[in-house]
Design an enzyme around this catalytic site. Structure first.
Site, PDB file in Angstrom:
ATOM      1  N   HIS A 173      20.520   5.469   7.264  1.00 43.26           N
ATOM      2  CA  HIS A 173      19.985   5.481   8.625  1.00 43.26           C
ATOM      3  C   HIS A 173      20.944   6.227   9.543  1.00 43.26           C
ATOM      4  CE1 HIS A 173      17.082   2.595   7.181  1.00 43.26           C
ATOM      5  NE2 HIS A 173      18.076   1.869   6.698  1.00 43.26           N
ATOM      6  N   SER A 175      19.714   9.181  12.184  1.00 43.19           N
ATOM      7  CA  SER A 175      19.040   9.347  13.473  1.00 43.19           C
ATOM      8  C   SER A 175      18.159   8.156  13.835  1.00 43.19           C
ATOM      9  CB  SER A 175      18.185  10.625  13.453  1.00 43.19           C
ATOM     10  OG  SER A 175      18.997  11.768  13.296  1.00 43.19           O
ATOM     11  N   ASN A 285      26.572   7.684  24.731  1.00 44.03           N
ATOM     12  CA  ASN A 285      26.341   8.521  25.898  1.00 44.03           C
ATOM     13  C   ASN A 285      27.666   9.036  26.459  1.00 44.03           C
ATOM     14  OD1 ASN A 285      23.953   9.439  27.288  1.00 44.03           O
ATOM     15  ND2 ASN A 285      24.737   8.414  29.107  1.00 44.03           N
ATOM     16  N   GLU A 409      26.301  12.465  16.586  1.00 52.31           N
ATOM     17  CA  GLU A 409      26.035  11.785  17.855  1.00 52.31           C
ATOM     18  C   GLU A 409      24.761  12.316  18.511  1.00 52.31           C
ATOM     19  OE1 GLU A 409      29.373  10.872  20.311  1.00 52.31           O
ATOM     20  OE2 GLU A 409      30.751  10.890  18.616  1.00 52.31           O
ATOM     21  N   GLY A 410      23.746  12.449  17.675  1.00 47.97           N
ATOM     22  CA  GLY A 410      22.456  12.947  18.114  1.00 47.97           C
ATOM     23  C   GLY A 410      22.307  14.416  17.807  1.00 47.97           C
TER      24      GLY A 410
END
Length: 430
Positions: A173, A175, A285, A409-410
């Site tokens: 797992h 994304s 973020n 991180e995305g």
């Protein structure tokens, strides 16, 4: 000698003895006696930074160029991360610089971004180690841990004496963190403790970390909760953090797994208020914001290296290849994207300082700056011709690293979907 960051001494740091940063004119605010174009700061972004921010940037740049740059080639070749780096950064107050209190510098988010930019100008792997310590591990503890846990761990982490890691991504797992399989349940024999079981992978700093911020689902409710795992509290066999070797990128950082088998964690080490993906996404973020700055530092170094090479390399009747149109276009494209990316990151930093930044803003600058840094670095690599294959020129190292920054991180496509959802109001993830 480098002076530690503090709000009181930041202005004085500008009076340091000249180092590579000042000599190169990278960080100092330019005092133009006549109109001129500065290719290192094409849109005069430095004029938007405060004196304190410029002083902090200069300190970070001097340290990175004088202490990190001489190590990076061997570190990348040997896949060897010097664990003293975090202590060196801690001595200067660079770690968790935007955090208020707990021996942290408490500087602006823009200043923190400028530090990140300076570190990744040397290497993305060094920036990854810095970001995980500062934004993910320390940031997660600062945002979500109890006051007692913050007091216990953050001062040591700020000094680099306690190293941290952040465990969210799992082998199955990446994304889709909501489908994580790691679980937490009450300790069957020890009251006031949980036990964690599961695996995390691609975890920067995990093999050297004393504390690990780990996200797992409560077995009883299925709710995702955050835990601070202290390695010293884990009996043998309950926590393993094997390194992942033979990477194609980020070789100057250390990456590993987190393998937990009934790993005990005190109840007070579970983050008390936050549940679900809100917690890990808030940490991510902050780290994504730093990546948006860092990738621009890597791109700026690529521009500098490519420009220098193009001016020195002579072909076709003894002309420097910088004279030719295709080379100049590559430099113009890269310089433009770097200038735009820095201003965008600075704007989001100002909004963060004012409490007005939204996650979608960070997705936009993380996606755009990572993508443009990678595209331009690959194009600039062509200027070196066959010499780009040699690691001594540095450009290939940046290209390999920037592929990773675009992915972790995305991944950029995921950030596209985040932005698409914000634009249309429609969920495209499922």
């Amino acid at each position: 000698m480098f002076r530690p960051l503090s709000r009181q001494c930041a202005i004085a740091m500008r009076r340091m003895a000249p180092g590579p940063a000042r000599a190169a004119g990278i960080w100092c605010r330019r005092e133009h006696t006549q109109a001129s174009f500065d290719w290192k700061d094409p849109l005069n972004a430095s004029t938007t930074f405060t004196d304190e921010e410029l002083a902090i940037a200069e300190t970070a740049e001097s340290y990175c160029q004088e202490r990190l740059l001489p190590r990076v080639l061997d570190a990348y070749r040997d896949e060897d991360y010097d664990i003293k780096i975090l202590e060196e950064m801690g001595e200067l107050g660079l770690l968790g610089a935007a955090i208020k209190g707990y021996s942290c510098a408490g500087v602006s988010n823009v200043a923190s971004g400028l530090i990140t930019r300076a570190v990744e100008r040397v290497d993305s792997g060094y920036r990854s180690g810095y970001s995980v310590q500062s934004a993910l591990a320390m940031g997660g503890i600062d945002q979500f841990a109890s006051p007692e846990v913050k007091e216990k761990y953050l001062p040591g982490m700020a000094k680099g004496k306690i190293r941290g890691a952040f465990g969210l991504t799992e082998p199955n797992h990446g994304s889709d963190p909501g489908s994580m399989e790691s679980v937490a349940r009450p300790h069957p024999r020890k009251k006031g403790f949980y036990v964690l079981s599961g695996s995390k992978t691609w975890i920067t700093n995990s093999p050297i970390a004393e504390v690990l911020v780990v996200w797992a689902k409560l077995e009883s409710t299925g709710k995702i909760r955050g835990f601070l795992v202290d390695r010293s509290m884990c009996p043998p066999g309950t926590l393993e953090t094997p390194p992942i070797k033979n990477k194609n990128g980020l070789r100057a950082s250390i990456t590993g797994m987190i393998q937990m088998d009934e790993c005990p964690v005190p109840e007070e080490h579970m983050f008390p208020e936050v549940e679900g993906l809100k917690g890990p996404f808030a940490c991510l973020n902050s780290a994504r914001y730093g990546i948006a700055w860092g990738t621009m530092g890597a791109l700026e170094d690529c521009i500098d290296r490519a420009r220098t090479y193009a001016l020195e390399r002579k072909q076709f009747k003894g002309n420097p290849i910088a004279k030719y149109q295709l080379v100049q276009k590559k430099l113009a494209d890269a310089t433009t994207d770097a200038a735009y990316g820095i201003l965008a990151a600075a704007q989001v930093g100002r909004l963060k300082d004012e409490g007005k930044a939204f996650p979608e803003m960070v997705s936009m600058i993380k996606r755009q700056n990572c993508d443009r840094a990678l595209v331009n670095a690959r194009a600039l690599q062509e200027i070196f011709g066959g010499n780009a294959v040699s690691d001594e020129y540095g450009i290939g190292r940046h290209v390999a690293n920037l592929f990773v920054t675009q992915t972790y991180e995305g991944q950029s496509d995921i950030h596209s979907l985040i932005l698409g959802r914000a634009i249309t109001g429609l969920q495209a993830f499922c």
